[in-house]
Structure formats: structure tokens, C-alpha cells
Write a protein that holds these residues in place. Structure first.
Motif, PDB file in Angstrom:
ATOM      1  N   ILE A 137       0.840  -1.212   0.000  1.00  0.00           N
ATOM      2  CA  ILE A 137       0.000   0.000   0.000  1.00  0.00           C
ATOM      3  C   ILE A 137       0.874   1.261   0.000  1.00  0.00           C
ATOM      4  O   ILE A 137       0.656   2.183  -0.786  1.00  0.00           O
ATOM      5  CB  ILE A 137      -0.968  -0.006   1.219  1.00  0.00           C
ATOM      6  CG1 ILE A 137      -1.993  -1.143   1.060  1.00  0.00           C
ATOM      7  CG2 ILE A 137      -1.672   1.348   1.386  1.00  0.00           C
ATOM      8  CD1 ILE A 137      -2.933  -1.329   2.241  1.00  0.00           C
ATOM      9  N   ILE A 138       1.872   1.274   0.878  1.00  0.00           N
ATOM     10  CA  ILE A 138       2.748   2.462   0.979  1.00  0.00           C
ATOM     11  C   ILE A 138       3.446   2.727  -0.365  1.00  0.00           C
ATOM     12  O   ILE A 138       3.507   3.863  -0.846  1.00  0.00           O
ATOM     13  CB  ILE A 138       3.779   2.290   2.128  1.00  0.00           C
ATOM     14  CG1 ILE A 138       3.068   2.265   3.477  1.00  0.00           C
ATOM     15  CG2 ILE A 138       4.852   3.385   2.091  1.00  0.00           C
ATOM     16  CD1 ILE A 138       2.385   3.562   3.883  1.00  0.00           C
ATOM     17  N   VAL A 184       3.462   9.148   5.391  1.00  0.00           N
ATOM     18  CA  VAL A 184       3.108   9.277   6.818  1.00  0.00           C
ATOM     19  C   VAL A 184       1.591   9.172   7.004  1.00  0.00           C
ATOM     20  O   VAL A 184       1.106   8.494   7.916  1.00  0.00           O
ATOM     21  CB  VAL A 184       3.630  10.623   7.400  1.00  0.00           C
ATOM     22  CG1 VAL A 184       3.175  10.821   8.844  1.00  0.00           C
ATOM     23  CG2 VAL A 184       5.144  10.704   7.309  1.00  0.00           C
ATOM     24  N   TYR A 185       0.859   9.815   6.115  1.00  0.00           N
ATOM     25  CA  TYR A 185      -0.594   9.834   6.232  1.00  0.00           C
ATOM     26  C   TYR A 185      -1.170   8.412   6.158  1.00  0.00           C
ATOM     27  O   TYR A 185      -1.961   8.000   7.020  1.00  0.00           O
ATOM     28  CB  TYR A 185      -1.177  10.712   5.111  1.00  0.00           C
ATOM     29  CG  TYR A 185      -2.675  10.730   5.058  1.00  0.00           C
ATOM     30  CD1 TYR A 185      -3.408  11.388   6.024  1.00  0.00           C
ATOM     31  CD2 TYR A 185      -3.354  10.074   4.029  1.00  0.00           C
ATOM     32  CE1 TYR A 185      -4.794  11.403   5.978  1.00  0.00           C
ATOM     33  CE2 TYR A 185      -4.735  10.081   3.980  1.00  0.00           C
ATOM     34  CZ  TYR A 185      -5.449  10.747   4.955  1.00  0.00           C
ATOM     35  OH  TYR A 185      -6.813  10.751   4.914  1.00  0.00           O
ATOM     36  N   MET A 199      -3.001   3.248   8.705  1.00  0.00           N
ATOM     37  CA  MET A 199      -2.923   1.791   8.941  1.00  0.00           C
ATOM     38  C   MET A 199      -2.586   1.491  10.401  1.00  0.00           C
ATOM     39  O   MET A 199      -3.020   0.474  10.941  1.00  0.00           O
ATOM     40  CB  MET A 199      -1.903   1.163   7.983  1.00  0.00           C
ATOM     41  CG  MET A 199      -2.461   1.121   6.554  1.00  0.00           C
ATOM     42  SD  MET A 199      -1.511   0.094   5.455  1.00  0.00           S
ATOM     43  CE  MET A 199      -0.120   1.136   5.100  1.00  0.00           C
ATOM     44  N   ASP A 200      -1.825   2.381  11.030  1.00  0.00           N
ATOM     45  CA  ASP A 200      -1.545   2.189  12.472  1.00  0.00           C
ATOM     46  C   ASP A 200      -2.841   2.307  13.273  1.00  0.00           C
ATOM     47  O   ASP A 200      -3.095   1.536  14.196  1.00  0.00           O
ATOM     48  CB  ASP A 200      -0.524   3.222  12.968  1.00  0.00           C
ATOM     49  CG  ASP A 200       0.878   2.919  12.451  1.00  0.00           C
ATOM     50  OD1 ASP A 200       1.103   1.784  11.977  1.00  0.00           O
ATOM     51  OD2 ASP A 200       1.737   3.816  12.498  1.00  0.00           O
ATOM     52  N   ILE A 201      -3.662   3.286  12.901  1.00  0.00           N
ATOM     53  CA  ILE A 201      -4.955   3.445  13.594  1.00  0.00           C
ATOM     54  C   ILE A 201      -5.810   2.199  13.329  1.00  0.00           C
ATOM     55  O   ILE A 201      -6.435   1.644  14.229  1.00  0.00           O
ATOM     56  CB  ILE A 201      -5.687   4.718  13.113  1.00  0.00           C
ATOM     57  CG1 ILE A 201      -4.879   5.954  13.518  1.00  0.00           C
ATOM     58  CG2 ILE A 201      -7.109   4.789  13.659  1.00  0.00           C
ATOM     59  CD1 ILE A 201      -5.355   7.251  12.904  1.00  0.00           C
ATOM     60  N   SER A 202      -5.775   1.748  12.086  1.00  0.00           N
ATOM     61  CA  SER A 202      -6.532   0.556  11.721  1.00  0.00           C
ATOM     62  C   SER A 202      -6.094  -0.642  12.581  1.00  0.00           C
ATOM     63  O   SER A 202      -6.928  -1.398  13.100  1.00  0.00           O
ATOM     64  CB  SER A 202      -6.326   0.281  10.220  1.00  0.00           C
ATOM     65  OG  SER A 202      -6.422  -1.077   9.922  1.00  0.00           O
ATOM     66  N   LYS A 203      -4.781  -0.784  12.770  1.00  0.00           N
ATOM     67  CA  LYS A 203      -4.287  -1.913  13.589  1.00  0.00           C
ATOM     68  C   LYS A 203      -4.740  -1.763  15.039  1.00  0.00           C
ATOM     69  O   LYS A 203      -5.152  -2.733  15.669  1.00  0.00           O
ATOM     70  CB  LYS A 203      -2.756  -1.991  13.529  1.00  0.00           C
ATOM     71  CG  LYS A 203      -2.233  -2.508  12.195  1.00  0.00           C
ATOM     72  CD  LYS A 203      -0.810  -2.983  12.317  1.00  0.00           C
ATOM     73  CE  LYS A 203       0.153  -1.852  12.507  1.00  0.00           C
ATOM     74  NZ  LYS A 203       0.465  -1.081  11.314  1.00  0.00           N
ATOM     75  N   CYS A 204      -4.659  -0.514  15.566  1.00  0.00           N
ATOM     76  CA  CYS A 204      -5.090  -0.300  16.961  1.00  0.00           C
ATOM     77  C   CYS A 204      -6.547  -0.725  17.132  1.00  0.00           C
ATOM     78  O   CYS A 204      -6.906  -1.405  18.094  1.00  0.00           O
ATOM     79  CB  CYS A 204      -4.977   1.166  17.355  1.00  0.00           C
ATOM     80  SG  CYS A 204      -3.307   1.757  17.470  1.00  0.00           S
TER      81      CYS A 204
END
Ligand SMILES: O=C(O)C(=O)C[C@]1(C(=O)O)C=C[C@@H](O)C=C1
Length: 370
Positions: free
Chosen positions: A51-52, A69-70, A75-80
Motif C-alpha cells: 500500500i505504501i 506518513v498519512y 494503517m496504524d490506527i486501523s491496527k489499533c
């Protein structure tokens, strides 16, 4: 162009983005359900890379970095959020209630009148101190059952973190069960009759020497590190030479020393925080601080990405400290304090997530400052 007009256009874009964000997250929730059902991990490195690469390739030159970064943050929020589904029924760290009432044995660095000894009186109405020279002896004493609790300084408002305490907390499997804060006021103490002008050398714990560095420099004193401020006072009492100790007035009185100067620390408002440690996880009813220790991968933004997890969970970080790991090329371990209680679902879920995602993670305790 008119500012209001630009803002109206931004509102319009935000509306579309919000709808798309919601749509994307809902799809991720479905992915999470699939992963839970098929026993797959939340994190899929290759998929994220794909994706990146795609989005940064498609981005205009001046927005490639920002686009990376965006999307990474998304994806970090998605993982959380996926972890919250994974750990929806996460158990709290098991604990027993902390009981400070009654008489307790406490392993204390130094001797009578040490700051650690004074800090114990903040925590207990009745306690039997078992004095030891070294910080490590405190851990050994609790580990071998010689004492129920141990007390140690963790941070000073002038000299900073007590690295040895942090290091030992990482090495030993102990839990912090309470904290307390003491206003520290150092004095210069000598054997009866010794005059200020005769003093060449001062003895104290390295924290005491650091906290009084201005006074030491002004008077051109040679410094000698000692295991503890109160033991330095005892050493001065037994010494034949006109040495001085930097210690508490309490310790100076304990050893019959003359106090030549009071309040010699650099900062008038000088505080040290102490931690009470025990073998088991003991938690008081109003425990509101959680301490953890963890390692992060050597990747750009890994600290920023860790902090995203706290932000998504709505948990407030109150302290972050890093210490190098010995025998490595500047690998570091991070110590974090955040507000919360282990028996709440948001904390139970976050602790499970950190344990699962990080190569090294250790829960250090849930406690309150008494
Ligand atoms: O595709 C997946 O496996 C997902 O969980 C979705 C997603 C994403 O947000 O795009 C999230 C986490 C994974 O590490 C990879 C991608």
C-alpha cells in the motif's frame, strides 16, 4: 482567494474524507473478524508495504513523504482498532490488593536518616527497615523474602532519572506498588569541630553530588561518590580526615555531625520520587499510574507510531524516558508512565496489544503516589 472560501472547500473535502475513512475502517473491522476466525495476526507487513509503495508512487513529488506518513498513520490506527476487536475480552493483569496498614518489613538503601528511610514514613505508619548498602541488595532482599517490600529513588527534579533503579527494574521481575515524593534539602555535614575552610573533599551519593553541583564548584571541593548519602554521613563520622558529607539533616544528626551549611542544593524546589517494589502485582484501589518498559525496532517513526497507540486508546502518557542497553550499539529501552488502571478494558486491551506487537515489553506496575 478568500480565506473563508478556501475553508469552505476544505470542509467539503473533509466531509468526503470522513466518509471514506469510516468506510475504510469498517472494511478493516471485517478484515479483523476474518483474522480472528482464521487465527491470523493483525499486522501484515507485506500488505502495508504494498500500500505504501503504491500511494507514494502515485503521489505528486512534493507530497510523497507526507503521503507515506498519512497512510502509515491510517494503517496504524486501523491496527489499533483491530487489536481492540482481537482483545475485546482481554483479562486484566492479575493483582492482589495493596495493604500498607499494619507492620511491614521494608528493605531500605542506606541507614537511619537516609532519604529512602524518610520516604518510607510517607507510605507506612509502622514499618521495620532492613538497611542495605546497594540498590541491588534491595532487590535481593525482597527476592529472598528477607523483606516484604523495597524502596528506591527513581527520579529527581534537578538531577533527573536514577539510571540504576531503572536498570534494575528491567533486570528483575518486580512490580511497583506505590510511589511517594519527598522534598530534598541537602546539608554539608562534618565531624564535630571541623571548620569549613579545612574541607577539601565531599562524599555523597552521585545524585546528592549532582544536585549540589553549583555549591561544590563554587567551593572547589573534590567529590567522592558513595553508595548512599546517609552512609556517607556515617563514613565522615568514622573518618580521621576533615571530610564533609552531603546528606539529609536527619542523617547528620543521626551520626552526631556538625551541620555547616543548609539547603546547599542547586534548586530550592528539589524533589525526589521513590518507588515501593514488591514481588507480586499489588494494586491500591485508587491506583492511577501504569509503568511499562519496552523496546522499539530501529525504524523511522517507531516512537511516533507507538505513541499513536496511546492516543487511539485515549490514554494519557505522563512520562517517557530512554536508557541505552549495555553491550549494544546504542539500542535503547523506553520506560513509559501513563494514567489508568489495569482493570479497565481500554488498558487491558492496550497492554495485550503492546505485548503482542513488541519484541520486548514488560509491565512494571499500577500504583498511586501516596
Ligand atoms: O489487509 C489487512 O490485513 C489489514 O488488516 C488492513 C491493513 C490496512 O489498514 O490496510 C491493516 C493492518 C495490516 O498490517 C495491513 C493492512
Amino acid at each position: 482567494m478568500d480565506l473563508n472560501e478556501l475553508r469552505l472547500q476544505i470542509n467539503d473535502v473533509d466531509k468526503q474524507m470522513q466518509e471514506l475513512f469510516t468506510k475504510r475502517m469498517r472494511l478493516c473491522f471485517q478484515v479483523a473478524e476474518y483474522k480472528i476466525a482464521n487465527d491470523l495476526p493483525v499486522f501484515h507487513k507485506d500488505r502495508e508495504k504494498e500500500i505504501i509503495n503504491r500511494v507514494t508512487n502515485d503521489a505528486p513529488d512534493d507530497l510523497k513523504g507526507a503521503t507515506r506518513v498519512y497512510f502509515q498513520t491510517m494503517m496504524d490506527i486501523s491496527k489499533c482498532l483491530q487489536y481492540q476487536q482481537f482483545f475485546a475480552n482481554a483479562d486484566s493483569v492479575p493483582y492482589k490488593p495493596l495493604i500498607l496498614k499494619g507492620r511491614h518489613t521494608v528493605a531500605v538503601p542506606g541507614t537511619n536518616g537516609s532519604y529512602n528511610h524518610i520516604a518510607c514514613s510517607n507510605l507506612f505508619d509502622d514499618f521495620e527497615p532492613i538497611f542495605h548498602e546497594d540498590f541491588e541488595d534491595i532487590f535481593r532482599a525482597v527476592s529472598e523474602g528477607e523483606a516484604e517490600f523495597g524502596i528506591l529513588p527513581i527520579v529527581n527534579s534537578t538531577a533527573g532519572s536514577v539510571a540504576q533503579t531503572y536498570e534494575l527494574m528491567k533486570e528483575y521481575d518486580f512490580k511497583i506498588c506505590a510511589g511517594t515524593k519527598l522534598r530534598i534539602s541537602h546539608c554539608l555535614a562534618v565531624k564535630r569541630g571541623v571548620k569549613f575552610d579545612e574541607i577539601e573533599s565531599v562524599y555523597s551519593h552521585e545524585q546528592g553530588l549532582q544536585q549540589c553541583s553549583d555549591f561544590i564548584r563554587e567551593n572547589n571541593f573534590k567529590t567522592h561518590r558513595y553508595a548512599n548519602t546517609s552512609l556517607a554521613a556515617k563514613f565522615i563520622k568514622d573518618s580521621e580526615k576533615p571530610y564533609a558529607a552531603i546528606c539529609s539533616e536527619n542523617a547528620a544528626e543521626q551520626f552526631g555531625l556538625d551541620i555547616l551549611r543548609k539547603n546547599i542544593q542547586n534548586a530550592t524546589d528539589n524533589y525526589t520520587k521513590f518507588i515501593l517494589i514488591s514481588k507480586e502485582t499489588l494494586k491500591s484501589e485508587n491506583a492511577n499510574t501504569i509503568s511499562v518498559c519496552l523496546a522499539l525496532p530501529h525504524q523511522s517513526s517507531s516512537l511516533y507510531r507507538l505513541l499513536t497507540k496511546f492516543s487511539v486508546a485515549g490514554l494519557n502518557l505522563s512520562m517517557i524516558e530512554s536508557m541505552p542497553i549495555a553491550n549494544t550499539d546504542f539500542d535503547v529501552v523506553f520506560y513509559l508512565d501513563f494514567h489508568g488502571a489495569i482493570d479497565t478494558p481500554e488498558v487491558a486491551k492496550l497492554l495485550s496489544e503492546l505485548e503482542q506487537e513488541l519484541s520486548y515489553f514488560k509491565f512494571l506496575g499500577n500504583y498511586e503516589e501516596v
